[in-house]
Write a protein that holds these residues in place. Sequence first.
Motif, PDB file in Angstrom:
ATOM      1  N   LYS A   1      21.432  25.516  30.786  1.00 57.68           N
ATOM      2  CA  LYS A   1      20.960  25.385  31.534  1.00 57.68           C
ATOM      3  C   LYS A   1      22.104  24.314  32.524  1.00 57.68           C
ATOM      4  O   LYS A   1      23.090  24.359  33.677  1.00 57.68           O
ATOM      5  N   ALA A   2      22.690  22.926  31.142  1.00 59.26           N
ATOM      6  CA  ALA A   2      23.946  22.709  31.942  1.00 59.26           C
ATOM      7  C   ALA A   2      24.051  21.406  30.723  1.00 59.26           C
ATOM      8  O   ALA A   2      23.448  21.668  30.070  1.00 59.26           O
ATOM      9  N   ALA A   3      24.753  20.509  31.256  1.00 57.08           N
ATOM     10  CA  ALA A   3      25.649  19.755  30.331  1.00 57.08           C
ATOM     11  C   ALA A   3      24.580  18.072  31.079  1.00 57.08           C
ATOM     12  O   ALA A   3      25.107  18.498  32.182  1.00 57.08           O
ATOM     13  N   ALA A   4      25.065  17.551  30.219  1.00 61.89           N
ATOM     14  CA  ALA A   4      24.500  15.932  30.590  1.00 61.89           C
ATOM     15  C   ALA A   4      25.223  14.737  29.927  1.00 61.89           C
ATOM     16  O   ALA A   4      25.523  15.139  28.779  1.00 61.89           O
ATOM     17  N   ASP A   5      25.424  13.841  30.027  1.00 63.18           N
ATOM     18  CA  ASP A   5      25.969  12.681  30.082  1.00 63.18           C
ATOM     19  C   ASP A   5      24.781  11.830  29.191  1.00 63.18           C
ATOM     20  O   ASP A   5      23.526  12.245  30.099  1.00 63.18           O
ATOM     21  N   VAL A   6      25.017  11.622  27.964  1.00 62.61           N
ATOM     22  CA  VAL A   6      23.844  10.222  27.867  1.00 62.61           C
ATOM     23  C   VAL A   6      24.731   9.059  27.783  1.00 62.61           C
ATOM     24  O   VAL A   6      25.740   8.645  27.632  1.00 62.61           O
TER      25      VAL A   6
ATOM     26  N   ASP B   1      12.760  18.468  29.475  1.00 58.08           N
ATOM     27  CA  ASP B   1      11.902  19.419  30.439  1.00 58.08           C
ATOM     28  C   ASP B   1      13.374  19.789  30.960  1.00 58.08           C
ATOM     29  O   ASP B   1      13.086  21.467  31.458  1.00 58.08           O
ATOM     30  N   ALA B   2      13.391  19.541  31.413  1.00 61.28           N
ATOM     31  CA  ALA B   2      14.773  19.876  33.016  1.00 61.28           C
ATOM     32  C   ALA B   2      15.654  20.107  32.809  1.00 61.28           C
ATOM     33  O   ALA B   2      16.522  21.003  33.011  1.00 61.28           O
ATOM     34  N   LEU B   3      16.558  19.514  31.148  1.00 61.66           N
ATOM     35  CA  LEU B   3      17.935  20.285  30.300  1.00 61.66           C
ATOM     36  C   LEU B   3      17.453  21.822  30.726  1.00 61.66           C
ATOM     37  O   LEU B   3      18.138  22.590  30.597  1.00 61.66           O
ATOM     38  N   GLY B   4      16.089  21.576  29.595  1.00 61.18           N
ATOM     39  CA  GLY B   4      16.031  23.829  28.695  1.00 61.18           C
ATOM     40  C   GLY B   4      15.751  22.849  27.407  1.00 61.18           C
ATOM     41  O   GLY B   4      16.491  22.078  27.471  1.00 61.18           O
ATOM     42  N   ASP B   5      15.987  24.621  26.445  1.00 53.32           N
ATOM     43  CA  ASP B   5      17.064  24.393  25.175  1.00 53.32           C
ATOM     44  C   ASP B   5      17.970  23.363  25.586  1.00 53.32           C
ATOM     45  O   ASP B   5      18.990  24.423  25.111  1.00 53.32           O
TER      46      ASP B   5
END
Length: 124
Positions: A60-65, A30-34
């Motif tokens: 919206k953004a990139a994030a590490d898993v 939800d925080a990341l968006g699509d």
Amino acid sequence: MTTKFTSDHEWVRMEADGTATVGITAHAQDALGDVVFVELPATGRSYAQKDTAGVVESVKAAADVFMPIAGEVVAVNDALVADPSLANSDPQGAGWFFRVRPSDSAQFDALLDQAAYDRLLGDA
């Protein structure tokens, strides 16, 4: 099957065969968006707890898993690579990221249960 959570918003579900399935939480997606792209770890590779094991990119953004528990990756979700939107539509089901054979079950036990994760979200 027991599901636990990390403060980095990954979920981990222990399966009957002793492997653990990992994905991002509904809060994270939800925080990341699509979600438009995912990079998953290589099958057969071992990771320490908290190692970067993949990447999720959204509009919206990139994030590490991060690897929530140490172990060897035994499967990845190819359907998620083909259709990253599964991380949005079914984050704790069809949108799983990878499965790992844990090397230290105590790490799983130390993760957040649902109530503790809900408290974390309430404090955010």
